[in-house]
Design an enzyme around this catalytic site. Sequence first.
Site, short mmCIF file in Angstrom:
data_model
loop_
_atom_site.label_atom_id
_atom_site.label_comp_id
_atom_site.label_asym_id
_atom_site.label_seq_id
_atom_site.Cartn_x
_atom_site.Cartn_y
_atom_site.Cartn_z
N GLY A 205 50.02 60.26 62.11
CA GLY A 205 49.74 58.85 61.46
C GLY A 205 49.05 57.85 62.13
O GLY A 205 48.51 58.28 63.38
N TYR B 247 60.13 50.98 48.98
CA TYR B 247 59.77 51.20 50.43
C TYR B 247 60.31 50.02 51.45
O TYR B 247 60.79 50.50 52.44
CB TYR B 247 57.83 51.01 50.39
CG TYR B 247 57.66 50.94 51.89
CD1 TYR B 247 57.63 51.83 52.62
CD2 TYR B 247 56.93 49.48 52.28
CE1 TYR B 247 57.16 51.86 53.99
CE2 TYR B 247 56.34 49.56 53.61
CZ TYR B 247 56.50 50.72 54.48
OH TYR B 247 55.86 50.52 55.77
N1 NAP Z 1 50.75 51.51 56.81
C1 NAP Z 1 51.07 49.78 56.85
O1 NAP Z 1 50.40 49.39 56.32
C2 NAP Z 1 52.20 49.42 57.59
C3 NAP Z 1 52.66 48.22 57.45
C4 NAP Z 1 53.66 47.72 58.05
C5 NAP Z 1 54.33 48.56 58.81
N2 NAP Z 1 54.21 50.03 58.94
C6 NAP Z 1 55.05 51.00 59.70
O2 NAP Z 1 54.50 50.90 60.92
C7 NAP Z 1 54.95 52.56 61.16
C8 NAP Z 1 53.78 53.48 61.25
O3 NAP Z 1 52.80 53.42 60.25
P1 NAP Z 1 51.43 54.13 59.86
O4 NAP Z 1 50.96 53.35 58.95
O5 NAP Z 1 51.14 54.72 61.19
O6 NAP Z 1 51.91 55.44 58.86
P2 NAP Z 1 51.07 56.66 58.52
O7 NAP Z 1 49.85 56.56 58.80
O8 NAP Z 1 51.53 56.76 56.90
O9 NAP Z 1 51.81 57.62 59.00
C9 NAP Z 1 53.19 58.05 58.94
C10 NAP Z 1 53.68 59.47 59.58
O10 NAP Z 1 54.75 59.96 59.05
C11 NAP Z 1 54.65 61.11 58.70
N3 NAP Z 1 55.68 61.68 57.97
C12 NAP Z 1 55.96 61.52 56.71
N4 NAP Z 1 56.94 62.11 55.94
C13 NAP Z 1 57.58 63.02 56.95
C14 NAP Z 1 58.27 63.76 56.97
N5 NAP Z 1 59.18 64.12 56.24
N6 NAP Z 1 58.69 64.35 58.38
C15 NAP Z 1 58.03 64.03 59.38
N7 NAP Z 1 56.84 63.17 59.38
C16 NAP Z 1 56.59 62.52 58.24
C17 NAP Z 1 53.47 61.48 58.15
O11 NAP Z 1 53.08 62.83 58.44
P3 NAP Z 1 52.14 63.79 57.47
O12 NAP Z 1 50.68 62.81 57.75
O13 NAP Z 1 52.14 64.90 57.90
O14 NAP Z 1 52.55 63.43 56.12
C18 NAP Z 1 52.58 60.44 58.93
O15 NAP Z 1 51.89 61.28 59.74
C19 NAP Z 1 55.83 52.90 60.06
O16 NAP Z 1 57.08 52.66 60.68
C20 NAP Z 1 55.55 52.00 58.86
O17 NAP Z 1 56.53 51.80 57.90
C21 NAP Z 1 53.21 50.63 58.28
#
Ligand code: NAP
Length: 296
Positions: free
Chosen positions: A10, A125
């Site tokens: 991620g 979400y």
């Molecule tokens: N993205 C945003 O805008 C945002 C905003 C605020 C807070 N956050 C928080 O920040 C944190 C990191 O977010 P990010 O943007 O880095 O997220 P991301 O890029 O979407 O990465 C999330 C990761 O979780 C993995 N994942 C999903 N389903 C899974 C499962 N069943 N088992 C194991 N792994 C799984 C995905 O793996 P795959 O790639 O293999 O599916 C992906 O690599 C999260 O807690 C998110 O809620 C994100």
Amino acid sequence: MRILLTGKNGQVGSELNKIFAPFGEITATGKSDLDLSNPNQIRSVVNQIRPELIINAGAYTSVDKAESERELAQAINGTAPKIFAEEGKKIGAVLIHYSTDYAYSGKMKNNPYIESDLSDPINTYGKTKIEGDKAIEQAGLPFLIFRSSWVYGLDGKNFLRTILRLAKDNNELNIVNDQIGTPTWCRSIANATFKIIKQLSKNTEIPFPEIVSSFSGVYHMTCEGETSWHGFARSILKLTEPSCISKLTAIPTKEYPTPARRPTYTVLSNKKLYETFGIKLPHWEDALKYCLKVTS
Ligand SMILES: NC(=O)c1ccc[n+]([C@@H]2O[C@H](COP(=O)([O-])OP(=O)(O)OC[C@H]3O[C@@H](n4cnc5c(N)ncnc54)[C@H](OP(=O)(O)O)[C@@H]3O)[C@@H](O)[C@H]2O)c1
């Protein structure tokens, strides 16, 4: 220190995986190594590795899809953090977890949210993420929850990449200007996390979990400043494809209906993070320039 990291593919997880080696032996996992929707697998992996530090950067982050995949989103965002917290407590581990600005609706405020403000998520979400946060807070292990917003980077699925793609294809860009928040580079989050762990682990007299325990809580962790999605898009184009700015039109959210409702205002105050750890992330416009490697 033995570290178990989730979400290694991620945005945030991959950045953490690049820089956390100085802290010890990292077992970095993606979905194929550890499925976060499978509680038994989480229990088994935690008990096999017996990490001293669990960093849960994996999450279900498809905001719109979550409306039709509520159970899966709940399992990954709500239940998995609970299991990590319960299992971590049994083995004396510390848990680092990431949360979201979608914890808030924007209805209650028009100035930056602070950590003691009540969460009132308006989409699935956000609701599932808050369940995860609450379960960790109740579990009684040392933990840090870093709540961020509008995360982007050069990899993965995010707004920056979408705008770059649309601009390349020479599309008209109708982007909402009535949702206000703060774009945050995933590398800024990873770097801040690194600095905090470095501070908390440098004392060799007091055990790491005991030190973290005295700082346990939720911390807002975003870049500085605020903008709308339209403002973010404008800055991206200005730095990359200035000729496309004329194709950019500001629209209200009501003209861009999505399965999940979006909060109108989710700017987070980072005062607690700064006052506790002396750490400030860059202004979002500076972070965007660093990310795009624009040096002028
Ligand atoms: N993205 C945003 O805008 C945002 C905003 C605020 C807070 N956050 C928080 O920040 C944190 C990191 O977010 P990010 O943007 O880095 O997220 P991301 O890029 O979407 O990465 C999330 C990761 O979780 C993995 N994942 C999903 N389903 C899974 C499962 N069943 N088992 C194991 N792994 C799984 C995905 O793996 P795959 O790639 O293999 O599916 C992906 O690599 C999260 O807690 C998110 O809620 C994100």
